[in-house]
Design an enzyme around this catalytic site. Structure first.
Site, mmCIF file in Angstrom:
data_model
loop_
_atom_site.group_PDB
_atom_site.id
_atom_site.type_symbol
_atom_site.label_atom_id
_atom_site.label_comp_id
_atom_site.label_asym_id
_atom_site.label_seq_id
_atom_site.Cartn_x
_atom_site.Cartn_y
_atom_site.Cartn_z
ATOM 1 N N GLU A 1 0.803 -1.222 0.000
ATOM 2 C CA GLU A 1 0.000 0.000 0.000
ATOM 3 C C GLU A 1 0.837 1.273 0.000
ATOM 4 O OE1 GLU A 1 -2.948 -0.069 3.085
ATOM 5 O OE2 GLU A 1 -4.048 -1.719 2.171
ATOM 6 N N GLU B 1 -5.367 -8.612 0.919
ATOM 7 C CA GLU B 1 -6.072 -8.255 2.162
ATOM 8 C C GLU B 1 -7.543 -8.009 1.868
ATOM 9 O OE1 GLU B 1 -4.526 -4.969 4.510
ATOM 10 O OE2 GLU B 1 -2.469 -5.607 4.101
HETATM 11 C C1 BGP Z 1 -4.427 -1.908 5.445
HETATM 12 C C2 BGP Z 1 -3.066 -2.274 5.977
HETATM 13 C C3 BGP Z 1 -3.095 -3.277 7.085
HETATM 14 C C4 BGP Z 1 -4.275 -3.166 8.022
HETATM 15 C C5 BGP Z 1 -5.581 -2.899 7.306
HETATM 16 C C6 BGP Z 1 -6.738 -2.579 8.206
HETATM 17 O O1 BGP Z 1 -4.393 -0.608 4.953
HETATM 18 O O2 BGP Z 1 -2.253 -2.784 4.945
HETATM 19 O O3 BGP Z 1 -1.857 -3.248 7.716
HETATM 20 O O4 BGP Z 1 -4.026 -2.384 9.098
HETATM 21 O O5 BGP Z 1 -5.459 -1.878 6.374
HETATM 22 O O6 BGP Z 1 -6.735 -1.239 8.528
HETATM 23 P P1 BGP Z 1 -7.038 -0.684 9.970
HETATM 24 O O7 BGP Z 1 -6.091 -1.395 10.855
HETATM 25 O O8 BGP Z 1 -6.782 0.780 9.874
HETATM 26 O O9 BGP Z 1 -8.453 -0.989 10.224
#
Ligand code: BGP
Length: 479
Positions: free
Chosen positions: A170, A379
């Site tokens: 990301e 993800e």
């Molecule tokens: C993505 C990241 C992850 C994770 C996920 C969930 O952007 O790659 O590392 O954190 O989001 O986001 P959050 O933890 O802000 O809910």
């Protein structure tokens, strides 16, 4: 297209789950590990939810065998994790820390013992602090060589056992949060610096992919992009233009560079007009073109709905809903370009993220049409408050509903003709959410801790654990 019958998932479909080093490992200063920018950032007051940090996280560093045994019990085909650069090279460059190399070697072997395919992310945001101090991290071209050297150490050490590599996780998120919204390190609000640093990150990404090709390592490599497909709020042409702005400046802006080695023309012209365009040096263009990935990694959580935004309109601030109090998100956008508005057709999570499985299908279709690459979903998941019942159960039906509808959307995209290599949910165990502490949970496995109390970090299988086990066992037929 409305399908009367969906194609089955491919036989070798990689059903998996994902994590990132800082969010699970803990052991932040053990066995020779150096400090990352996150190790420092979390100590600045008011930066994270209730001052939470990853010092201990969910202690995966010490409990990876227990966690991997649970993965095996669930039947995971793949596990995506990231390597902490500062375990391998405590100062980001120079001396290798053998204990760090050994840790990930053991982790990979443990996965392979159960036939779980490792997907290794080279960089999930934890830049060595030493490189930030020495030359400003992503703001200096020196990072290109240092990142490439680090990646080569990993390719040399693990490519006999690792077939899938994610280069940068990301980039769009860590650049915008780091340099525009000041909500990630280095906590800067300066678009010029963001576009300059982002160009350097593009070069670093390409350089690592080129090194992978030049070294003739087996396997596949690609970046993971945080994809939020943009929808126009309605058919008013100004809103459609605003959506095109969003696409060119905030979606194609990254993926076009990854695949074609060039920025979208409209975006570049706009940046040049505002004195923000990245500076190209001799050789940049060739390097970017040499960095074409084997697949596009896609992190998908939500879609975005777009409307026009006047020149004196709302800006991108670092403010967002980090508390889980529904309805606290404010409108944000780029003046004169676009703003993100609410979509009346979609439900939202407690953190105001839209729940939109069709948005995943749309993302897969758009990426497949524009780039003609296989896609690895790296993800996808639901952040929610989960309740550990007195009998040790966690009934996370909203997560099951979320994942099920998204899996079906993938199956629809496959039926449409998109090549999808695999699907990693976020996340396997509960873990630290960068800005939302430990109360925003994503895992199949509940970890008993909160922001203030680590307790015993005991693991409990949630209802979604068994649900996903059946999905994997039937290769999606149980959906
Ligand atoms: C993505 C990241 C992850 C994770 C996920 C969930 O952007 O790659 O590392 O954190 O989001 O986001 P959050 O933890 O802000 O809910």
């Amino acid at each position: 297209m409305i399908h009367t019958k969906l194609d089955p998932f491919p036989k070798d479909f990689l059903w998996g789950s994902a994590s990132a080093a800082y969010q699970v490992e803990g052991a932040w200063n053990l066995d020779g590990k150096g400090k990352s920018v996150w190790d420092e950032f979390v100590r600045i007051p008011n930066k994270t939810f209730k001052g939470s940090n990853g010092d201990v996280a969910v202690d995966h560093y010490h409990r990876f065998k227990e966690d991997i045994a649970l993965m095996a019990e669930q039947g995971l085909k793949t596990y995506r994790f990231s390597i902490a650069w500062t375990r391998i090279l405590p100062d980001g460059r120079g001396e290798i820390n053998q204990k760090g190399l050994d840790f990930y070697s053991d982790l990979i072997n443990e996965l392979l013992k159960y036939g779980i395919e490792p997907i290794v992310t080279l960089y999930h945001w934890d830049l060595p602090q030493a490189l930030e101090d020495a030359y400003g991290g992503w703001e200096s071209r020196q990072v290109i060589q240092d990142f490439t050297n680090y990646a080569k150490i990993l390719f040399d050490a693990y490519s006999d056992r690792v077939n899938y590599w994610v280069s940068l996780n990301e980039q769009n998120v860590f650049m915008m949060h780091g340099f525009l919204m000041a909500s990630h390190p280095p906590a800067v609000t300066d678009p010029k610096r963001m576009y300059a640093a982002n160009h350097i990150a593009n070069l670093a990404n390409a350089s690592v992919i080129k090194a992978f090709r030049d070294g003739k390592y087996p396997g596949k490599i690609g970046p993971s992009f945080a994809m939020s497909p943009a929808y126009a709020v309605d058919c008013q042409p100004e809103n459609v233009i605003a959506t095109e702005n969003m696409l060119d400046l905030f979606t194609n802006f990254w993926m076009d560079v990854y695949v074609y080695g060039r920025y979208p023309k409209v975006a570049l012209k706009n940046l040049a007009k505002n004195g923000l365009a990245p500076v190209f040096e001799a050789g940049d263009e060739d390097l970017l073109k040499a960095g074409k990935p084997d697949f596009m990694g896609v992190n998908y959580y939500q879609s975005m709905t777009i409307a026009s935004n006047p020149l004196d309109g709302v800006t991108m601030t670092g403010e967002a809903n980090y508390s889980g109090k529904k309805g606290t998100t404010k409108e944000a956008g780029q003046p004169g370009m676009y703003k993100i508005v609410s979509n009346p057709y979609l439900e939202k999570t407690n953190w105001d993220w839209t729940i939109d499985p069709a948005g995943l299908r749309i993302s897969l279709r758009r990426i497949s049409s524009r780039y003609d690459l296989p896609i690895l979903i790296t993800e996808n998941g639901l952040g929610d408050f989960d309740t550990l019942e007195a009998d040790g159960q966690v009934h996370d039906q909203p997560r099951i509903d979320y994942l099920k509808t998204h899996c079906l959307a993938i199956q629809e995209a496959i039926t449409d003709g998109v090549e999808v290599l695999g699907y990693c949910t976020w996340s396997f165990t509960d873990l630290l959410s960068w800005l939302n502490g430990y109360q925003k949970r994503y895992g199949f496995v509940y970890v008993d801790r909160d922001e203030t109390n680590e307790k015993e970090l005991k693991r409990y299988k949630k209802d979604s654990f068994n649900w996903y086990r059946d999905v994997i066992r039937t290769n999606g037929a149980s959906l």
